[in-house]
Write a protein that holds these residues in place. Sequence first.
Motif, PDB file in Angstrom:
ATOM      1  N   LEU A  72       0.775  -1.281   0.070  1.00  0.00           N
ATOM      2  CA  LEU A  72      -0.059   0.014  -0.123  1.00  0.00           C
ATOM      3  C   LEU A  72       0.826   1.291  -0.234  1.00  0.00           C
ATOM      4  O   LEU A  72       0.459   2.164  -0.649  1.00  0.00           O
ATOM      5  CB  LEU A  72      -0.857  -0.050   1.231  1.00  0.00           C
ATOM      6  CG  LEU A  72      -1.804   1.169   1.530  1.00  0.00           C
ATOM      7  CD1 LEU A  72      -2.733   1.766   0.142  1.00  0.00           C
ATOM      8  CD2 LEU A  72      -2.567   1.176   2.797  1.00  0.00           C
ATOM      9  N   GLN A  75       2.105   1.724  -3.625  1.00  0.00           N
ATOM     10  CA  GLN A  75       0.955   2.093  -4.365  1.00  0.00           C
ATOM     11  C   GLN A  75       0.661   3.301  -4.330  1.00  0.00           C
ATOM     12  O   GLN A  75       0.428   4.360  -5.178  1.00  0.00           O
ATOM     13  CB  GLN A  75      -0.207   1.251  -4.377  1.00  0.00           C
ATOM     14  CG  GLN A  75       0.100  -0.267  -4.973  1.00  0.00           C
ATOM     15  CD  GLN A  75      -1.214  -0.897  -4.659  1.00  0.00           C
ATOM     16  OE1 GLN A  75      -2.304  -0.574  -5.052  1.00  0.00           O
ATOM     17  NE2 GLN A  75      -1.169  -2.505  -4.903  1.00  0.00           N
ATOM     18  N   PHE A  81      -2.366   4.098  -6.057  1.00  0.00           N
ATOM     19  CA  PHE A  81      -3.610   3.791  -5.011  1.00  0.00           C
ATOM     20  C   PHE A  81      -3.882   5.413  -4.647  1.00  0.00           C
ATOM     21  O   PHE A  81      -3.204   6.265  -4.106  1.00  0.00           O
ATOM     22  CB  PHE A  81      -3.091   3.279  -3.655  1.00  0.00           C
ATOM     23  CG  PHE A  81      -4.482   3.009  -2.938  1.00  0.00           C
ATOM     24  CD1 PHE A  81      -5.267   2.150  -2.753  1.00  0.00           C
ATOM     25  CD2 PHE A  81      -4.546   4.103  -2.022  1.00  0.00           C
ATOM     26  CE1 PHE A  81      -6.408   1.966  -1.817  1.00  0.00           C
ATOM     27  CE2 PHE A  81      -5.550   3.958  -0.875  1.00  0.00           C
ATOM     28  CZ  PHE A  81      -6.496   3.086  -0.909  1.00  0.00           C
ATOM     29  N   ILE A  94      -7.063   2.516   4.641  1.00  0.00           N
ATOM     30  CA  ILE A  94      -6.011   1.253   5.065  1.00  0.00           C
ATOM     31  C   ILE A  94      -6.864   0.031   5.467  1.00  0.00           C
ATOM     32  O   ILE A  94      -6.313  -1.058   4.949  1.00  0.00           O
ATOM     33  CB  ILE A  94      -5.208   1.869   6.163  1.00  0.00           C
ATOM     34  CG1 ILE A  94      -4.428   3.006   5.479  1.00  0.00           C
ATOM     35  CG2 ILE A  94      -4.395   0.713   6.809  1.00  0.00           C
ATOM     36  CD1 ILE A  94      -3.526   3.651   6.835  1.00  0.00           C
ATOM     37  N   PHE A  97      -8.014  -1.342   2.478  1.00  0.00           N
ATOM     38  CA  PHE A  97      -7.139  -2.259   1.304  1.00  0.00           C
ATOM     39  C   PHE A  97      -6.712  -3.309   1.761  1.00  0.00           C
ATOM     40  O   PHE A  97      -6.630  -4.450   1.335  1.00  0.00           O
ATOM     41  CB  PHE A  97      -6.043  -1.353   1.232  1.00  0.00           C
ATOM     42  CG  PHE A  97      -4.756  -1.803   0.398  1.00  0.00           C
ATOM     43  CD1 PHE A  97      -5.003  -1.524  -0.854  1.00  0.00           C
ATOM     44  CD2 PHE A  97      -3.777  -2.386   0.994  1.00  0.00           C
ATOM     45  CE1 PHE A  97      -3.661  -1.960  -1.802  1.00  0.00           C
ATOM     46  CE2 PHE A  97      -2.641  -3.015  -0.018  1.00  0.00           C
ATOM     47  CZ  PHE A  97      -2.681  -2.637  -1.138  1.00  0.00           C
TER      48      PHE A  97
END
Length: 435
Positions: A72, A75, A81, A94, A97
């Motif tokens: 994450l 990304q 993201f 968060i 994800f």
Amino acid sequence: MTQALWSKESSTTQTELQKTITHFMSGGDVILDRELMLYDIQASLAHVQGLQRIGVIGDEELTQITTALAELTEQFKSGDFVLDSRFEDCHSAIEWFLTQKLGDVGKKVHTGRSRNDQVAVATRLYCREALDALASHCQQIGKTCLELAKKHEYDVLPGYTHLQRAVVSSWGMWFASFAESFCDNAYDAKNTYELINSNPLGTAAGYGVNLKLDRDYTTEALGFNRKQVNPIYAQNSRGKIELQVLGSFKNALLDIRRMAWDLSLFSTAEYDFVTVGNDFCTGSSIMPNKHNPDAIELMRAEYSRLVGAYNEIESLLSLPSGYQRDLQSTKGALLRGVSSAQMCLELVPALLKTLVINTDKCEAAIDASMFATDKAVELVIEDGMVFRDAYRHIKYNYQELENRKAIHSLKKRVSPGAAGNLFLSEIEGRLVALS
């Protein structure tokens, strides 16, 4: 939009009224949280590591969550993201994800924490970095001013009180004044860092949880020097912490405002003591002759912008103990204030290096009356007069001050810190000690 974390409904469909309410309550958060996202990921990693240490999360689950959080992070940094209107805030993003990646394992991440301590710890991490940057900017400004104080140590500059000519001074003394003030500002930033460097993670919504969280571990993992012990205080310190941080920025920008005022005056045609570099000036859309120090004027205004952010937060804090949703509004003011102030401070060393001192104009602005104080002291030392009699004598005998040289006045002014004895090495020592 993803389903709200607090929602009791399984459907994500919203009426127009619900959409409007949702936008009112958190529409700006998702944009502001782009500044906090990476700090929240950092704190989430520490939190799940702490959960593993008390057996709430297994070793393999920790590995999976750690890998997903690293993914994450990459990304988000790359732009693959995007924190957008699908989410309420970075916290929900968060968790979404992790749940998408890991299913039930991802759902475990929120065990033992609340968005209340999540935002508190992410904000604290952001503030620490902001204060580090502030200290660095202040040191750089201080060093630049010190270099220029050495270069212009005996370049004459009229000294003013009440905006009236007072005594002979120097550009060296002017630059040294800001070198020392930015030493103080850097120390203030570091002291504020120590004050706020406590860990609120693990206090949940302000009353703790029925888990023996390893708060000492998360404190160490996140680089805090202590944990914030009391959960109610962790919530009550929301806003208070932000004011401490903005207060340190205010101190620095107050000095920038005074510096900018001086340069605005000294660069006018009426003074013409200094010329500001072209990069920091603009022209006029109608007057071809104009050379306006716009950047300096905007630096002068920056303090007012920061005061606005400070007052916005301060005015929110008439609240009872515990978390209140009003506190959400501290976020925007903090982020705006810090971001704008940092941009201003970053430009100051470059501005100072462009200044060209017009020494002839500065010396021409010195008139005989500006030697009066020097002569009164000389009468005390050389002729044995008491000071008040020497003062009155000179006040009515300015003709005795003719044909004196400004440079001689500067070099004779040897009291510690004065133009002939600037103590630059002492200021330099303080700057070195900050590094």
